[in-house]
Motif scaffolding. Sequence first.
Motif, PDB file in Angstrom:
ATOM      1  N   ALA A  27       2.628 -14.003  -5.305  1.00 24.71           N
ATOM      2  CA  ALA A  27       3.691 -13.022  -5.077  1.00 24.71           C
ATOM      3  C   ALA A  27       5.010 -13.746  -4.841  1.00 24.71           C
ATOM      4  N   LEU A  28       5.925 -13.563  -5.785  1.00 23.43           N
ATOM      5  CA  LEU A  28       7.198 -14.304  -5.736  1.00 23.43           C
ATOM      6  C   LEU A  28       8.378 -13.423  -5.338  1.00 23.43           C
ATOM      7  N   GLY A  29       8.121 -12.144  -5.066  1.00 23.96           N
ATOM      8  CA  GLY A  29       9.192 -11.224  -4.661  1.00 23.96           C
ATOM      9  C   GLY A  29       8.768 -10.452  -3.416  1.00 23.96           C
ATOM     10  N   PRO A  30       9.493  -9.390  -3.068  1.00 20.15           N
ATOM     11  CA  PRO A  30       9.049  -8.518  -1.979  1.00 20.15           C
ATOM     12  C   PRO A  30       7.624  -8.018  -2.232  1.00 20.15           C
ATOM     13  N   LEU A  31       6.890  -7.721  -1.150  1.00 16.78           N
ATOM     14  CA  LEU A  31       5.434  -7.528  -1.266  1.00 16.78           C
ATOM     15  C   LEU A  31       5.013  -6.080  -1.500  1.00 16.78           C
ATOM     16  N   THR A  32       5.911  -5.256  -2.007  1.00 16.28           N
ATOM     17  CA  THR A  32       5.640  -3.824  -2.159  1.00 16.28           C
ATOM     18  C   THR A  32       4.454  -3.528  -3.076  1.00 16.28           C
ATOM     19  N   ASN A  33       4.400  -4.161  -4.231  1.00 15.85           N
ATOM     20  CA  ASN A  33       3.279  -3.884  -5.153  1.00 15.85           C
ATOM     21  C   ASN A  33       1.937  -4.243  -4.526  1.00 15.85           C
ATOM     22  N   ILE A  34       1.919  -5.333  -3.766  1.00 16.03           N
ATOM     23  CA  ILE A  34       0.654  -5.781  -3.164  1.00 16.03           C
ATOM     24  C   ILE A  34       0.235  -4.788  -2.068  1.00 16.03           C
ATOM     25  N   ALA A  35       1.219  -4.343  -1.264  1.00 16.66           N
ATOM     26  CA  ALA A  35       0.907  -3.356  -0.222  1.00 16.66           C
ATOM     27  C   ALA A  35       0.422  -2.051  -0.857  1.00 16.66           C
ATOM     28  N   LEU A  36       1.029  -1.655  -1.977  1.00 20.12           N
ATOM     29  CA  LEU A  36       0.595  -0.427  -2.673  1.00 20.12           C
ATOM     30  C   LEU A  36      -0.817  -0.591  -3.241  1.00 20.12           C
ATOM     31  N   ALA A  37      -1.142  -1.795  -3.719  1.00 20.68           N
ATOM     32  CA  ALA A  37      -2.500  -2.044  -4.223  1.00 20.68           C
ATOM     33  C   ALA A  37      -3.515  -1.911  -3.085  1.00 20.68           C
ATOM     34  N   ILE A  38      -3.155  -2.404  -1.912  1.00 21.17           N
ATOM     35  CA  ILE A  38      -4.037  -2.293  -0.739  1.00 21.17           C
ATOM     36  C   ILE A  38      -4.223  -0.823  -0.356  1.00 21.17           C
ATOM     37  N   GLN A  39      -3.115  -0.062  -0.464  1.00 18.08           N
ATOM     38  CA  GLN A  39      -3.183   1.368  -0.133  1.00 18.08           C
ATOM     39  C   GLN A  39      -4.012   2.134  -1.175  1.00 18.08           C
ATOM     40  N   LEU A  40      -3.858   1.763  -2.444  1.00 11.10           N
ATOM     41  CA  LEU A  40      -4.597   2.423  -3.531  1.00 11.10           C
ATOM     42  C   LEU A  40      -6.093   2.197  -3.419  1.00 11.10           C
ATOM     43  N   ASP A  41      -6.458   0.969  -3.042  1.00 11.23           N
ATOM     44  CA  ASP A  41      -7.865   0.591  -3.025  1.00 11.23           C
ATOM     45  C   ASP A  41      -8.168  -0.260  -1.790  1.00 11.23           C
ATOM     46  N   PRO A  42      -8.838   0.341  -0.806  1.00 10.98           N
ATOM     47  CA  PRO A  42      -9.141  -0.396   0.425  1.00 10.98           C
ATOM     48  C   PRO A  42      -9.978  -1.656   0.178  1.00 10.98           C
ATOM     49  N   GLU A  43     -10.641  -1.715  -0.994  1.00 11.67           N
ATOM     50  CA  GLU A  43     -11.454  -2.893  -1.313  1.00 11.67           C
ATOM     51  C   GLU A  43     -10.604  -4.025  -1.911  1.00 11.67           C
ATOM     52  N   PHE A  44      -9.333  -3.738  -2.213  1.00  6.34           N
ATOM     53  CA  PHE A  44      -8.509  -4.731  -2.916  1.00  6.34           C
ATOM     54  C   PHE A  44      -8.468  -6.074  -2.165  1.00  6.34           C
ATOM     55  N   SER A  45      -8.264  -6.009  -0.848  1.00  3.77           N
ATOM     56  CA  SER A  45      -8.158  -7.267  -0.072  1.00  3.77           C
ATOM     57  C   SER A  45      -9.436  -8.088  -0.147  1.00  3.77           C
ATOM     58  N   LYS A  46     -10.571  -7.401  -0.286  1.00  5.36           N
ATOM     59  CA  LYS A  46     -11.855  -8.113  -0.413  1.00  5.36           C
ATOM     60  C   LYS A  46     -12.055  -8.599  -1.838  1.00  5.36           C
ATOM     61  N   ASN A  47     -11.584  -7.820  -2.806  1.00  2.72           N
ATOM     62  CA  ASN A  47     -11.813  -8.170  -4.215  1.00  2.72           C
ATOM     63  C   ASN A  47     -10.993  -9.362  -4.687  1.00  2.72           C
ATOM     64  N   VAL A  48      -9.779  -9.533  -4.138  1.00  3.31           N
ATOM     65  CA  VAL A  48      -8.965 -10.668  -4.605  1.00  3.31           C
ATOM     66  C   VAL A  48      -9.519 -11.960  -4.024  1.00  3.31           C
ATOM     67  N   ARG A  49      -9.333 -13.026  -4.814  1.00  2.00           N
ATOM     68  CA  ARG A  49      -9.764 -14.342  -4.322  1.00  2.00           C
ATOM     69  C   ARG A  49      -8.785 -14.841  -3.256  1.00  2.00           C
ATOM     70  N   GLN A  50      -7.501 -14.738  -3.591  1.00  2.00           N
ATOM     71  CA  GLN A  50      -6.465 -15.222  -2.669  1.00  2.00           C
ATOM     72  C   GLN A  50      -5.123 -14.598  -3.048  1.00  2.00           C
ATOM     73  N   ILE A  51      -4.265 -14.443  -2.047  1.00  2.00           N
ATOM     74  CA  ILE A  51      -2.887 -14.024  -2.304  1.00  2.00           C
ATOM     75  C   ILE A  51      -1.984 -15.153  -1.806  1.00  2.00           C
ATOM     76  N   VAL A  52      -1.203 -15.716  -2.710  1.00  2.00           N
ATOM     77  CA  VAL A  52      -0.296 -16.815  -2.355  1.00  2.00           C
ATOM     78  C   VAL A  52       1.123 -16.263  -2.384  1.00  2.00           C
ATOM     79  N   ILE A  53       1.795 -16.348  -1.255  1.00  2.00           N
ATOM     80  CA  ILE A  53       3.065 -15.641  -1.082  1.00  2.00           C
ATOM     81  C   ILE A  53       4.221 -16.605  -0.891  1.00  2.00           C
ATOM     82  N   LEU A  54       5.267 -16.419  -1.685  1.00  2.00           N
ATOM     83  CA  LEU A  54       6.536 -17.059  -1.332  1.00  2.00           C
ATOM     84  C   LEU A  54       7.236 -16.098  -0.398  1.00  2.00           C
ATOM     85  N   GLY A  55       7.272 -16.431   0.881  1.00  2.00           N
ATOM     86  CA  GLY A  55       7.932 -15.511   1.794  1.00  2.00           C
ATOM     87  C   GLY A  55       7.872 -15.980   3.224  1.00  2.00           C
TER      88      GLY A  55
END
Length: 320
Positions: free
Chosen positions: A127-155
């Motif tokens: 994630a190289l910008g504001p984290l809105t899309n990632i937060a929306l993905a978490i809201q869309l699918d509660p399993e998203f945080s478990k399904n991703v391998r890793q989130i690497v954030i510039l922030g």
Amino acid sequence: MGERKKIIIDTDPGIDDAMAIFVALNSPEVDVIGLTTIFGNVYTTLATRNALHLLEVAGRTDIPVAEGTHQTFLNEKKVRIADFVHGKDGLGNQNFPPPKGKPIEKSGPEFLVEQAKLYPGEITVVALGPLTNIALAIQLDPEFSKNVRQIVILGGAFAVNGNVNPASEANIFGDPEAADIVFTCGADIIAVGINVTHQVIMSADDKDKLASSNGKLAQYLCKILNVYYAYHLEAYEIKGVYLHDPATILAAFLPSLFTYTEGVARVQTSGITRGLTILYNNLKKFEEVTEWSNKPSIKVAVTVDAPAVLKLIMDRLMES
Ligand SMILES: O=c1[nH]cnc2c1ncn2[C@@H]1O[C@H](CO)[C@@H](O)[C@H]1O
């Protein structure tokens, strides 16, 4: 070498975003399976146009682009744009022709959710910008945080001043509510803040070196980089540029170039310190239950092998 890591880059191109995308495309360790776009350096519509354009420049129109949200997690339509850093067009005021390609039908958050579900435990989101899309993905699918391998954030600006104001770094300031959701979502997270990226500087001499290489992408970058150099000279009085996004991309697949500490990180969402990132370093057991208690920890970068990171970025940009 093992299998390539699948990465999705959430991006607001952006001059240093362009560099990061090109570094990723020239890195044998990763397979870029998509780009999602977000406001930040430019508005989301322009971020999508620039993402498509950069893939055309790199000859990688096989990679899908999913357009992300145009507003913040709290649906604010007014977003902060840093066009004074990257130029009005986000790419050094070069007025490139519009891209031929189009974004896919799915939105950025929908694409993130879909891919994480399709390849559970395999997708690294950078994630190289504001984290809105990632937060929306978490809201869309509660399993998203478990399904991703890793989130690497510039922030973040961990224990140092921000770059929007003394409290806040630009990507966190762009959507503090989203950032706080992502930091505490329980996914495996690496945050690379400007306390670290400010150590990775590409000098004017390095730019000359880039210019003297025959690489197609290096030649392209030299054109767009002038605006970024001019901004750094004015704002920081340095004859070089910070490589925020390209350094962060490397953390996604060569993590040992950095050292990390672990703890719960929260984001201030109100007042004059809105966007401030605060990491609890676990050195004291507090008497009180705090807003940091019982939350998942993340990894926060504390040091970087800056010469090695710079060399890798230069080498990979000149290869093309
Ligand atoms: O002074 C600034 N204000 C706003 N954004 C900035 C500034 N400097 C760099 N960036 C952009 O924000 C991210 C790092 O915080 C980077 O993507 C960089 O291009």
